[in-house]
Scaffold this active site. Structure first.
Site, PDB file in Angstrom:
ATOM      1  N   GLU A   9      42.642  21.876   7.865  1.00 41.17           N
ATOM      2  CA  GLU A   9      41.562  21.545   6.925  1.00 41.17           C
ATOM      3  C   GLU A   9      40.749  22.791   6.579  1.00 41.17           C
ATOM      4  OE1 GLU A   9      39.425  17.847   7.669  1.00 41.17           O
ATOM      5  OE2 GLU A   9      37.542  18.908   7.296  1.00 41.17           O
ATOM      6  N   THR A  40      38.069  20.096   1.806  1.00 38.82           N
ATOM      7  CA  THR A  40      36.945  19.164   1.856  1.00 38.82           C
ATOM      8  C   THR A  40      36.197  19.123   0.526  1.00 38.82           C
ATOM      9  OG1 THR A  40      35.414  20.832   2.708  1.00 38.82           O
ATOM     10  CG2 THR A  40      36.622  19.524   4.335  1.00 38.82           C
ATOM     11  N   HIS A  69      40.149  16.058  -0.346  1.00 37.58           N
ATOM     12  CA  HIS A  69      39.135  15.104   0.124  1.00 37.58           C
ATOM     13  C   HIS A  69      38.316  14.654  -1.092  1.00 37.58           C
ATOM     14  CE1 HIS A  69      38.949  16.483   4.594  1.00 37.58           C
ATOM     15  NE2 HIS A  69      40.096  16.880   4.055  1.00 37.58           N
ATOM     16  N   ARG A  99      33.791   7.812   2.276  1.00 37.29           N
ATOM     17  CA  ARG A  99      32.550   7.344   1.651  1.00 37.29           C
ATOM     18  C   ARG A  99      31.646   8.538   1.371  1.00 37.29           C
ATOM     19  NH1 ARG A  99      27.972   4.572   5.161  1.00 37.29           N
ATOM     20  NH2 ARG A  99      27.711   6.783   5.599  1.00 37.29           N
ATOM     21  N   GLY A 100      31.541   9.423   2.366  1.00 33.92           N
ATOM     22  CA  GLY A 100      30.603  10.544   2.271  1.00 33.92           C
ATOM     23  C   GLY A 100      29.294  10.197   2.954  1.00 33.92           C
ATOM     24  N   TYR A 140      36.725   7.169  13.791  1.00 35.59           N
ATOM     25  CA  TYR A 140      35.660   7.633  14.681  1.00 35.59           C
ATOM     26  C   TYR A 140      35.828   7.114  16.107  1.00 35.59           C
ATOM     27  CZ  TYR A 140      33.943   8.793  10.131  1.00 35.59           C
ATOM     28  OH  TYR A 140      33.858   9.332   8.871  1.00 35.59           O
ATOM     29  N   HIS A 144      31.370   5.372  14.117  1.00 39.77           N
ATOM     30  CA  HIS A 144      30.518   6.018  13.123  1.00 39.77           C
ATOM     31  C   HIS A 144      29.062   5.609  13.401  1.00 39.77           C
ATOM     32  CE1 HIS A 144      28.629   6.832   9.250  1.00 39.77           C
ATOM     33  NE2 HIS A 144      29.619   7.688   9.048  1.00 39.77           N
ATOM     34  N   ARG A 159      39.992  -2.438   7.071  1.00 42.45           N
ATOM     35  CA  ARG A 159      39.829  -2.630   5.612  1.00 42.45           C
ATOM     36  C   ARG A 159      40.431  -1.443   4.854  1.00 42.45           C
ATOM     37  NH1 ARG A 159      33.743  -3.984   4.136  1.00 42.45           N
ATOM     38  NH2 ARG A 159      34.604  -3.550   2.070  1.00 42.45           N
ATOM     39  N   LYS A 160      40.264  -0.248   5.425  1.00 44.43           N
ATOM     40  CA  LYS A 160      40.794   0.938   4.750  1.00 44.43           C
ATOM     41  C   LYS A 160      42.333   0.896   4.746  1.00 44.43           C
ATOM     42  CE  LYS A 160      37.642   3.851   6.991  1.00 44.43           C
ATOM     43  NZ  LYS A 160      36.866   5.096   7.207  1.00 44.43           N
TER      44      LYS A 160
HETATM   45  P1  FAD Z   1      33.400   4.426   5.624  1.00 48.54           P
HETATM   46  O1  FAD Z   1      34.576   4.210   6.478  1.00 48.54           O
HETATM   47  O2  FAD Z   1      33.415   3.878   4.256  1.00 48.54           O
HETATM   48  O3  FAD Z   1      32.106   3.857   6.326  1.00 48.54           O
HETATM   49  C1  FAD Z   1      31.604   4.427   7.529  1.00 48.54           C
HETATM   50  C2  FAD Z   1      30.926   3.347   8.347  1.00 48.54           C
HETATM   51  O4  FAD Z   1      29.854   2.791   7.589  1.00 48.54           O
HETATM   52  C3  FAD Z   1      31.833   2.198   8.680  1.00 48.54           C
HETATM   53  O5  FAD Z   1      32.498   2.376   9.883  1.00 48.54           O
HETATM   54  C4  FAD Z   1      30.898   1.022   8.692  1.00 48.54           C
HETATM   55  O6  FAD Z   1      30.292   0.880   9.924  1.00 48.54           O
HETATM   56  C5  FAD Z   1      29.822   1.397   7.731  1.00 48.54           C
HETATM   57  N1  FAD Z   1      30.055   0.725   6.456  1.00 48.54           N
HETATM   58  C6  FAD Z   1      30.323   1.301   5.255  1.00 48.54           C
HETATM   59  N2  FAD Z   1      30.462   0.360   4.311  1.00 48.54           N
HETATM   60  C7  FAD Z   1      30.297  -0.833   4.909  1.00 48.54           C
HETATM   61  C8  FAD Z   1      30.319  -2.177   4.457  1.00 48.54           C
HETATM   62  N3  FAD Z   1      30.526  -2.489   3.175  1.00 48.54           N
HETATM   63  N4  FAD Z   1      30.088  -3.153   5.338  1.00 48.54           N
HETATM   64  C9  FAD Z   1      29.874  -2.862   6.633  1.00 48.54           C
HETATM   65  N5  FAD Z   1      29.843  -1.602   7.127  1.00 48.54           N
HETATM   66  C10 FAD Z   1      30.039  -0.603   6.287  1.00 48.54           C
HETATM   67  N6  FAD Z   1      32.298  14.170   4.252  1.00 48.54           N
HETATM   68  C11 FAD Z   1      32.186  14.813   3.050  1.00 48.54           C
HETATM   69  O7  FAD Z   1      31.129  14.748   2.398  1.00 48.54           O
HETATM   70  N7  FAD Z   1      33.219  15.575   2.559  1.00 48.54           N
HETATM   71  C12 FAD Z   1      34.418  15.703   3.202  1.00 48.54           C
HETATM   72  O8  FAD Z   1      35.324  16.370   2.726  1.00 48.54           O
HETATM   73  C13 FAD Z   1      34.558  15.019   4.469  1.00 48.54           C
HETATM   74  N8  FAD Z   1      35.727  15.075   5.160  1.00 48.54           N
HETATM   75  C14 FAD Z   1      35.867  14.344   6.313  1.00 48.54           C
HETATM   76  C15 FAD Z   1      37.110  14.357   6.974  1.00 48.54           C
HETATM   77  C16 FAD Z   1      37.286  13.606   8.149  1.00 48.54           C
HETATM   78  C17 FAD Z   1      38.643  13.628   8.821  1.00 48.54           C
HETATM   79  C18 FAD Z   1      36.207  12.835   8.669  1.00 48.54           C
HETATM   80  C19 FAD Z   1      36.375  12.030   9.941  1.00 48.54           C
HETATM   81  C20 FAD Z   1      34.969  12.835   8.033  1.00 48.54           C
HETATM   82  C21 FAD Z   1      34.784  13.574   6.849  1.00 48.54           C
HETATM   83  N9  FAD Z   1      33.572  13.563   6.154  1.00 48.54           N
HETATM   84  C22 FAD Z   1      33.448  14.248   4.962  1.00 48.54           C
HETATM   85  C23 FAD Z   1      32.405  12.856   6.703  1.00 48.54           C
HETATM   86  C24 FAD Z   1      32.273  11.425   6.148  1.00 48.54           C
HETATM   87  O9  FAD Z   1      32.031  11.465   4.765  1.00 48.54           O
HETATM   88  C25 FAD Z   1      31.124  10.736   6.881  1.00 48.54           C
HETATM   89  O10 FAD Z   1      31.472  10.495   8.203  1.00 48.54           O
HETATM   90  C26 FAD Z   1      30.594   9.482   6.209  1.00 48.54           C
HETATM   91  O11 FAD Z   1      29.318   9.166   6.771  1.00 48.54           O
HETATM   92  C27 FAD Z   1      31.469   8.257   6.382  1.00 48.54           C
HETATM   93  O12 FAD Z   1      32.593   8.356   5.612  1.00 48.54           O
HETATM   94  P2  FAD Z   1      33.812   7.303   5.846  1.00 48.54           P
HETATM   95  O13 FAD Z   1      34.780   7.529   4.781  1.00 48.54           O
HETATM   96  O14 FAD Z   1      34.273   7.350   7.231  1.00 48.54           O
HETATM   97  O15 FAD Z   1      33.004   5.983   5.564  1.00 48.54           O
END
Ligand code: FAD
Length: 294
Positions: A9, A40, A69, A99-100, A140, A144, A159-160
């Site tokens: 990465e 990223t 990403h 999600r971010g 996570y 998370h 869900r993902k």
């Molecule tokens: P999601 O999986 O969508 O949600 C995270 C958590 O929020 C869920 O587990 C859940 O508890 C809760 N949640 C969200 N929506 C709902 C819902 N509708 N109902 C109930 N609960 C909900 N960030 C960046 O900005 N840029 C990057 O390039 C980047 N790269 C990453 C790469 C990796 C491998 C990882 C692990 C993280 C990265 N991140 C990056 C960080 C990431 O954006 C954050 O951790 C963010 O806060 C959550 O993103 P996610 O896609 O895991 O979220």
């Protein structure tokens, strides 16, 4: 020949010198034939153009698959879809759908954009409607911070997967037991996609501690002790970081892990050394060839 898979990465560089360093890292790591290199996306889409340029350059100049990403933050579905369509047109076949973090930073309440994708599951579903992307998502082992419980967190991963994700890449962790316990729970929930450990060597202890605080990762007391009083001793820090990361990777491999994702921070040295120790050696590969994945 080892049957291990690796991916690397990078973050999009801000300056010309960072650009030089990134490209040196890409060139050094490319012959290891990673499954993909990923780039990223800055918080709030702040690096949209730079991410795109970096992805395009790796596609153009290295014969390697690239995963871009992408986050949902501060963008409408139409805006995100336009990025996805442009990527597909350029030959990008992989994304890491996220999600971010909230624009105010991790720890703030996340409020989805009213016209945007609410979370990574929705983004994955939207991406699949546009084209048949191969989709990785974040996961996570220590849950998370926004998740009320590990079970809720694993529900979100499910869900993902239901939305089309075929690979989870973990947040960094330093206790392998945490990863294996998480893996057990993920499998018990009926999720069978690869859960690839994200390896983050502790080259900058203060920086890693800060990141760990915001993303809910634990730094074991053993590591805190190891890095004590080394703030002004980068050489020793680097050697210890390499040793600790090597121990972690070798132990994971011994227990059956077959794919490692390295958070390189745009440096090749430690990632290359770790791959070498794992038995991942250069394969004939040529830069300046078309993207093998396209
Ligand atoms: P999601 O999986 O969508 O949600 C995270 C958590 O929020 C869920 O587990 C859940 O508890 C809760 N949640 C969200 N929506 C709902 C819902 N509708 N109902 C109930 N609960 C909900 N960030 C960046 O900005 N840029 C990057 O390039 C980047 N790269 C990453 C790469 C990796 C491998 C990882 C692990 C993280 C990265 N991140 C990056 C960080 C990431 O954006 C954050 O951790 C963010 O806060 C959550 O993103 P996610 O896609 O895991 O979220």
């Amino acid at each position: 020949m080892t049957d291990l898979h690796v991916s690397f990465e990078f973050f999009p560089p801000k300056t010309a010198s960072m650009q030089t360093r990134l490209w040196a890292a890409v060139e050094k790591l490319a012959p290891l034939a990673p499954d993909f290199m990923s780039v990223t996306y800055g918080a709030g889409g702040s690096t949209r153009e730079r991410t795109h340029e970096t992805v395009s350059r790796i596609i153009r100049e290295a014969s390697l698959p690239v995963a871009a990403h992408l986050t949902c933050v501060a963008a409408t579905k139409e805006e995100v879809d336009a990025v996805l369509k442009a990527y597909w047109k350029e030959g990008v076949r992989r994304i890491v759908a996220l999600r971010g973090d909230p624009p105010g930073g991790p720890g703030e309440r996340y409020i989805p954009h009213p016209g945007g994708y609410a979370n990574a599951a929705e983004l994955a579903e939207g991406a699949k409607k546009i084209a048949d992307f191969e989709i990785s998502v974040g996961c996570y082992p220590e849950k998370h911070p926004d998740s009320p419980s590990t079970a809720a967190d694993i529900d979100m991963l499910k869900r993902k997967v239901d939305a089309g994700a075929t690979r989870g890449i973990t947040q960094f962790f330093y206790d392998n037991e945490v990863y294996f316990r998480y893996l057990d729970r993920v499998r018990a929930a009926g999720i069978d996609i690869p859960i690839v450990p994200g390896v983050m060597p502790v080259t900058n202890f203060a920086g890693v501690r800060k990141m760990a605080d915001t993303c809910g990762a634990t730094i074991p007391g053993r590591l805190v002790k190891l890095f004590q009083n080394l703030d002004n001793d980068p050489t020793t820090r680097q050697l210890i970081a390499a040793t600790v990361a090597a121990e972690q990777c070798l132990a994971l491999a011994e227990q059956g892990v077959k794919h490692f994702h390295f958070y390189t921070l745009n440096r090749d040295d430690l990632a290359y050394a770790l791959c070498t120790m794992l038995g991942v050696r250069p394969k004939p590969s040529s830069l300046n060839a078309p993207d093998a994945a396209a």
